[in-house]
Design a protein around this motif. Structure first.
Motif, short mmCIF file in Angstrom:
data_model
loop_
_atom_site.label_atom_id
_atom_site.label_comp_id
_atom_site.label_asym_id
_atom_site.label_seq_id
_atom_site.Cartn_x
_atom_site.Cartn_y
_atom_site.Cartn_z
N UNK A 188 22.79 13.87 65.74
CA UNK A 188 23.12 14.53 64.49
C UNK A 188 22.95 16.04 64.60
N UNK A 189 21.93 16.49 65.33
CA UNK A 189 21.70 17.92 65.50
C UNK A 189 22.85 18.55 66.28
N UNK A 190 23.28 17.91 67.36
CA UNK A 190 24.40 18.43 68.14
C UNK A 190 25.69 18.43 67.32
N UNK A 191 25.90 17.37 66.55
CA UNK A 191 27.10 17.29 65.71
C UNK A 191 27.10 18.43 64.69
N UNK A 192 25.94 18.71 64.11
CA UNK A 192 25.84 19.79 63.13
C UNK A 192 26.15 21.14 63.78
N UNK A 193 25.70 21.33 65.01
CA UNK A 193 25.96 22.60 65.70
C UNK A 193 27.45 22.77 66.02
N UNK A 194 28.11 21.68 66.39
CA UNK A 194 29.55 21.74 66.63
C UNK A 194 30.28 22.15 65.35
N UNK A 195 29.90 21.54 64.25
CA UNK A 195 30.54 21.84 62.96
C UNK A 195 30.26 23.28 62.55
N UNK B 164 25.11 24.17 74.62
CA UNK B 164 25.37 22.96 75.40
C UNK B 164 25.65 21.74 74.53
N UNK B 165 25.87 21.96 73.24
CA UNK B 165 26.42 20.90 72.40
C UNK B 165 27.89 20.71 72.71
N UNK B 166 28.49 21.62 73.50
CA UNK B 166 29.80 21.43 74.11
C UNK B 166 29.59 21.22 75.61
N UNK B 167 30.54 20.51 76.24
CA UNK B 167 30.42 20.37 77.69
C UNK B 167 30.86 21.66 78.38
N UNK B 168 30.64 21.73 79.70
CA UNK B 168 30.88 22.97 80.45
C UNK B 168 32.34 23.41 80.38
N UNK B 169 33.27 22.46 80.46
CA UNK B 169 34.70 22.81 80.42
C UNK B 169 35.08 23.41 79.08
N UNK B 170 34.60 22.80 78.01
CA UNK B 170 34.91 23.30 76.67
C UNK B 170 34.31 24.69 76.48
N UNK C 227 36.91 17.82 68.57
CA UNK C 227 35.46 17.81 68.72
C UNK C 227 34.77 17.84 67.36
N UNK C 228 35.35 18.62 66.45
CA UNK C 228 34.79 18.67 65.10
C UNK C 228 35.00 17.34 64.39
N UNK C 229 36.15 16.73 64.62
CA UNK C 229 36.40 15.42 64.02
C UNK C 229 35.35 14.40 64.48
N UNK C 230 35.07 14.39 65.78
CA UNK C 230 34.07 13.46 66.29
C UNK C 230 32.69 13.76 65.73
N UNK C 231 32.36 15.05 65.62
CA UNK C 231 31.06 15.43 65.07
C UNK C 231 30.94 14.99 63.62
N UNK C 232 32.00 15.16 62.86
CA UNK C 232 31.96 14.76 61.46
C UNK C 232 31.88 13.24 61.32
N UNK C 233 32.50 12.53 62.24
CA UNK C 233 32.37 11.07 62.21
C UNK C 233 30.92 10.65 62.40
N UNK C 234 30.21 11.36 63.26
CA UNK C 234 28.80 11.04 63.47
C UNK C 234 27.96 11.39 62.24
N UNK C 235 28.22 12.54 61.67
CA UNK C 235 27.49 12.95 60.47
C UNK C 235 27.76 11.98 59.32
N UNK C 236 29.01 11.51 59.23
CA UNK C 236 29.42 10.66 58.12
C UNK C 236 29.42 9.17 58.48
N UNK C 237 28.72 8.80 59.53
CA UNK C 237 28.81 7.45 60.07
C UNK C 237 28.67 6.36 59.01
#
Length: 289
Positions: free
Chosen positions: A37-44, A100-106, A171-181
């Motif tokens: 949830x913390x990583x998802x919040x940081x992405x958002x 690092x809430x994103x991977x190295x490539x991103x 990536x934001x969509x996935x993060x929001x899915x986790x927040x809104x699970x």
């Protein structure tokens, strides 16, 4: 065009606030771990910082106003040199050094595209200021060459914005899915997010003053219609009558946007009047992203 698409975050906030408070509505507890949830919040948060910064420093209306001045012939009102819009050191540091809430490539892709955008923006305004000196000295050929260069740079700015959107959106969509699970209105909220992002992309592509990228607009319009048709089929959630009413209003406004954009697109060229009318009528976050 009198309807308004509420800022996506604001409307989602209304839905979440009302769905998670009071009455006999089910209180939800996320099944995701605190770290997830913390990583998802940081992405958002990174995404929303991007929207704010892009709207400020690479606003299509500002870019087109500069190009419009450079296009004028004959005697024109004198204007002072323009400094590129500033952004805070904090925002610059965050955008140029994502965590690092994103991977190295991103992370690398974001750094490269933000660096390119900042450099292009600086060159665009430097060219404009040089253009002013050439106009004052009646060096018409040199001034015309700078207009051509700024046409190219304006498209590059738009492309950098679009690439950043395209990187962050899934990536934001996935993060929001986790927040809104475990949120009962998750499907409706996610559908709104997708449509809001697609509207942003359409306006970004349409805003290219001197060139109409019709095929890309058509593809994005088809994408938006597909998202809208899928969103209409989502079943109502029992016990959330007011939230579903707001959701239906959002769908109606997206439909109005599609009609208005299609009329603008059918003209075959950019219209400042149409762009301003849609920007004023539909508030969807980064327009002019």
């Amino acid at each position: 065009m009198k309807k308004k698409i509420l800022l996506f975050g604001a409307l989602v906030g209304v839905l979440l606030l009302s769905s998670c408070s009071g009455g006999n509505k089910k209180q939800t507890v996320s099944s995701e771990s605190p770290e997830e949830l913390d990583n998802a919040s940081k992405v958002i948060n990174y995404y929303h910082t991007s929207l704010i910064v892009l709207k400020h420093i690479a606003n299509a209306k500002d870019i087109n106003a500069v190009l419009g001045y450079m296009e004028q012939t004959g005697k024109v009102p004198e204007v002072a040199p323009i400094a590129p819009p500033e952004i805070s050191a904090r925002d610059t540091a965050e955008l140029m050094d994502p965590g690092d809430y994103f991977n190295a490539e991103v992370r690398q892709n974001l750094k490269q595209n933000y660096a390119g955008l900042f450099q292009t923006r600086t060159q665009f305004y430097a060219n404009f200021n040089k253009f002013l000196s050439y106009k004052k000295a009646n060096e018409t050929a040199k001034a015309g060459a700078l207009l051509d260069e700024n046409y190219r740079l304006s498209v590059a700015l738009s492309e950098y914005k679009q690439v950043i959107f395209d990187i962050l959106s899934p990536l934001t969509e996935q993060a929001e899915k986790e927040i809104l699970a475990d949120e009962p209105l998750k499907e409706q909220i996610m559908a709104m997010r997708k449509m809001s992002n697609t509207v942003q992309s359409i306006m970004n592509i349409y805003s290219r003053k001197h060139t109409m990228d019709g095929p890309r607009i058509d593809l994005k319009m088809a994408e938006l219609r597909k998202e809208w048709e899928a969103a209409k089929k989502l079943p109502a959630v029992t016990g959330y009558d007011e939230e579903i009413k707001n959701y239906q209003s959002f769908l109606s406004t997206v439909e109005s946007f599609m009609k208005d954009m299609q009329k603008a697109r059918d003209k075959g060229k950019y219209s400042a009047e149409d762009y301003d009318a849609m920007s004023n009528a539909y508030e969807y976050g980064l327009s002019v992203i």
